[in-house]
Design a protein around this motif. Structure first.
Motif, short mmCIF file in Angstrom:
data_model
loop_
_atom_site.label_atom_id
_atom_site.label_comp_id
_atom_site.label_asym_id
_atom_site.label_seq_id
_atom_site.Cartn_x
_atom_site.Cartn_y
_atom_site.Cartn_z
N ALA A 53 0.59 3.32 -4.31
CA ALA A 53 1.25 2.05 -4.61
C ALA A 53 0.42 0.87 -4.10
O ALA A 53 0.75 -0.28 -4.36
CB ALA A 53 2.64 2.02 -4.00
N LEU A 79 -0.02 0.03 -0.91
CA LEU A 79 0.68 -0.63 0.19
C LEU A 79 0.18 -0.23 1.57
O LEU A 79 0.70 -0.69 2.58
CB LEU A 79 2.19 -0.33 0.09
CG LEU A 79 2.86 -0.89 -1.17
CD1 LEU A 79 4.29 -0.39 -1.27
CD2 LEU A 79 2.83 -2.41 -1.16
N LYS A 138 2.42 2.26 -11.56
CA LYS A 138 2.24 1.73 -10.20
C LYS A 138 3.35 0.74 -9.81
O LYS A 138 3.83 0.75 -8.68
CB LYS A 138 0.87 1.06 -10.07
CG LYS A 138 0.58 0.58 -8.66
CD LYS A 138 -0.81 -0.01 -8.54
CE LYS A 138 -1.04 -0.56 -7.15
NZ LYS A 138 -2.35 -1.17 -7.02
N THR A 178 5.62 1.21 -6.62
CA THR A 178 5.66 0.17 -5.59
C THR A 178 7.11 -0.23 -5.31
O THR A 178 7.50 -0.37 -4.14
CB THR A 178 4.83 -1.05 -6.03
OG1 THR A 178 3.49 -0.62 -6.25
CG2 THR A 178 4.84 -2.14 -4.98
#
Length: 150
Positions: free
Chosen positions: A34, A36, A73, A77
């Motif tokens: 993702a 992150l 994605k 996310t």
């Protein structure tokens, strides 16, 4: 950056703690996919409700593979951010809430029944795993945010 010492052990950041725990490998991989990882390795404090690998295994067949595809994605996310709350909160803190305001934007209902804390219907099975920049609570189910109408 200075590392906090805890009983002689160097405390890792959230993602490092997830990886070293051997129960959250799938979620750590989802965080990577993702995009992150960098934000969760920073200095901001977060509370992470991390689904266990068993929780991901319980998803309908093909769901995880589909989420991990690059074309999905944004959805991945949103899913990861739905398991994330800003600030460092223990189960004692979270247990006082009616709902958790997630980084994703939707609230996740919080309940305590018979001493069992739940968020979004997932039971906290591994509470209060401390990391340098937050707290991880292992949960037994992957919470899926409501999809927003286009």
């Amino acid at each position: 950056m200075e590392m906090q010492q805890k009983e002689g052990l160097v405390q890792q950041n959230l993602v490092g703690t997830l990886r070293s725990n051997h129960t959250f490998g799938t979620f750590a991989h989802a965080i990577d996919k993702a995009g992150l990882t960098a934000s969760l390795n920073g200095s901001d404090q977060y509370t992470l409700f991390a689904p266990t690998d068993d929780a991901f295994s319980a998803l309908p067949a093909g769901t995880l593979d589909r989420l991990l595809e690059p074309s999905n994605k944004d959805e991945l996310t949103a899913l990861v951010n739905y398991h994330l709350v800003t600030g460092r909160k223990t189960t004692a803190d979270v247990g006082k809430w009616k709902s958790a305001r997630t980084v994703q934007g939707q609230g996740a209902p919080v309940t305590v029944a018979d001493g069992q804390l739940s968020i979004g219907g997932a039971h906290v099975v591994r509470p209060d795993i401390m990391a340098r920049n937050g707290v991880i609570h292992g949960i037994d189910k992957v919470n899926i945010p409501e999809s927003k109408p286009h």
